[in-house]
Design an enzyme around this catalytic site. Structure first.
Site, PDB file in Angstrom:
ATOM      1  N   HIS A  51      -3.204   1.783  34.849  1.00 43.33           N
ATOM      2  CA  HIS A  51      -3.391   2.533  33.599  1.00 43.33           C
ATOM      3  C   HIS A  51      -2.019   2.950  33.054  1.00 43.33           C
ATOM      4  CE1 HIS A  51      -4.459   5.429  30.684  1.00 43.33           C
ATOM      5  NE2 HIS A  51      -4.289   6.487  31.450  1.00 43.33           N
ATOM      6  N   ASN A 103      -0.226   5.755  25.932  1.00 44.45           N
ATOM      7  CA  ASN A 103      -1.445   5.871  26.747  1.00 44.45           C
ATOM      8  C   ASN A 103      -2.673   5.796  25.833  1.00 44.45           C
ATOM      9  OD1 ASN A 103      -3.629   6.836  28.202  1.00 44.45           O
ATOM     10  ND2 ASN A 103      -2.559   8.592  29.068  1.00 44.45           N
ATOM     11  N   CYS A 156      -9.840   7.888  31.155  1.00 49.44           N
ATOM     12  CA  CYS A 156      -8.947   6.740  31.370  1.00 49.44           C
ATOM     13  C   CYS A 156      -9.477   5.679  32.332  1.00 49.44           C
ATOM     14  CB  CYS A 156      -7.574   7.228  31.801  1.00 49.44           C
ATOM     15  SG  CYS A 156      -6.908   8.420  30.628  1.00 49.44           S
TER      16      CYS A 156
END
Ligand code: UT7
Length: 315
Positions: free
Chosen positions: A242, A272, A108
């Protein structure tokens, strides 16, 4: 260096929480309050490289740069259909780049890890224009029978073009190596000499521990980077976090004590998308005209590894 163009691309297929509850023991009533997600874009018959190419071309157009002007290309990707070559080479061929391609797998925080690497090239005087593309299809990693993971993810690609400048104020990369918290296993080809039994294991995640890691590391590293750069929290114009879980974003915001309007989010209809999450959010905010020259942007991302990173840049 400084950012002069952004781009993004999403799969066509939108899957809502209600769509998921048609085949999983889950519901919008469970998913939305715990994650902030109502729908996500999911790869169906597209190819990830085509989303990456689309995002790259949009970023080049936005930057006013031609593919032949790019002298370094970084591609951040965890998984795609090819093991080799790296996704970067596949994208470079379609975009018409003629420069070195480096692929990184930093999960990520891959966009911020890429910015740190790229900045080092600029500081060494080796490059003038650099393209970064983050392209991810985490929905191909989870088991779609596992309601604790598959509801969280969405796919997509985000891109940015960098040129010479002095707009990166500070970056902090962080690793707390702990591979058991988020992992997936994919066996390689058998050979006559491999005797162990190997089976596929879809994405596994200890959600609670990742949640704790994300909030703790993000708050600590944002404070450290701002302190090092002599920038006060209230001087930051935008926090681009994020998009893993709205409760993580809220946890970070509450601990920092920053007003809600400084935290742009798109998790509600994206989920996500791993390293693509930050550059997709960046592109959407840029195209909405949210940033003014001189605005201070803080990026923060965290994920498998466990890796995390924070960056302070000036628009
Ligand atoms: O890029 C970083 C990637 N990772 C993350 O960002 C993950 C961070 N963690 C999280 O976002 C949260 O931990 C989750 C959203 C994954 C889970 O929330 P939680 O409040 O920690 O729930 P839990 O895992 O402790 O599960 C609570 C209950 C369980 O039932 P029991 O054992 O209490 O009966 C689960 O089986 O909720 C159940 N559950 C679900 N129920 C309906 C788990 N997933 C679902 C679901 N629908 N989708």
């Amino acid at each position: 260096m400084r950012i002069i163009g952004t781009g993004s691309a999403l799969p066509r297929k939108v899957v809502t929480n209600d769509d998921l509850s048609a085949f999983l023991d889950t519901s919008d009533e469970w998913i939305f309050p715990r994650t902030g997600i109502r729908s996500r874009h999911v790869i169906s018959d597209e190819k990830l490289e085509d989303l990456a190419v689309d995002a790259a071309r949009k970023a080049l157009t936005d930057a006013g740069r031609l593919p032949e002007e790019i002298d370094l290309f970084l591609c951040s990707n965890v998984v795609n259909e090819y093991l080799t070559p790296g996704l970067g080479c596949i994208v470079a061929a379609k975009v018409g780049l003629n420069c070195p391609c480096i692929d990184i797998n930093c999960a990520c925080p891959g966009f911020i890890y890429s910015m740190d690497i790229v900045e080092t090239y600029f500081m060494a005087g080796k490059v003038k224009n650099v393209l970064v593309v983050c392209a991810e299809e985490p929905t191909r990693m989870t088991s779609w029978q596992d309601r604790s993971t598959c509801v969280l993810f969405g796919d997509g690609a985000g891109a940015a073009v960098f040129t010479e400048g002095n707009n990166v104020k500070g970056i902090r990369l962080n690793a707390q190596p702990d591979p058991d918290k988020i992992w997936q296993f994919r066996p390689l080809q058998p050979t006559p000499y491999v005797t162990k039994t190997e089976t596929d294991v879809p994405l596994q995640m200890n959600g609670r521990e990742v949640f704790r890691f994300a909030v703790t590391t993000s708050v600590r590293d944002i404070q450290e980077v701002l302190g090092r750069c002599g920038v006060k929290l209230e001087e930051v114009d935008h926090f681009l976090i994020h998009q893993a879980n709205m409760r993580i974003v809220e946890g970070i915001r509450n601990r920092l004590g920053v007003p809600e309007d400084k935290f742009a989010t798109n998790i509600v209809d994206h989920g996500n998308s791993s390293s693509a999450s930050c550059p997709i959010l960046l592109d959407e905010c840029n195209r909405r005209g949210l940033f003014k020259p001189g605005d201070k942007l803080v990026f923060s991302a965290f994920g498998a590894g466990l890796l995390s990173a924070v960056a302070l840049i000036e628009w």
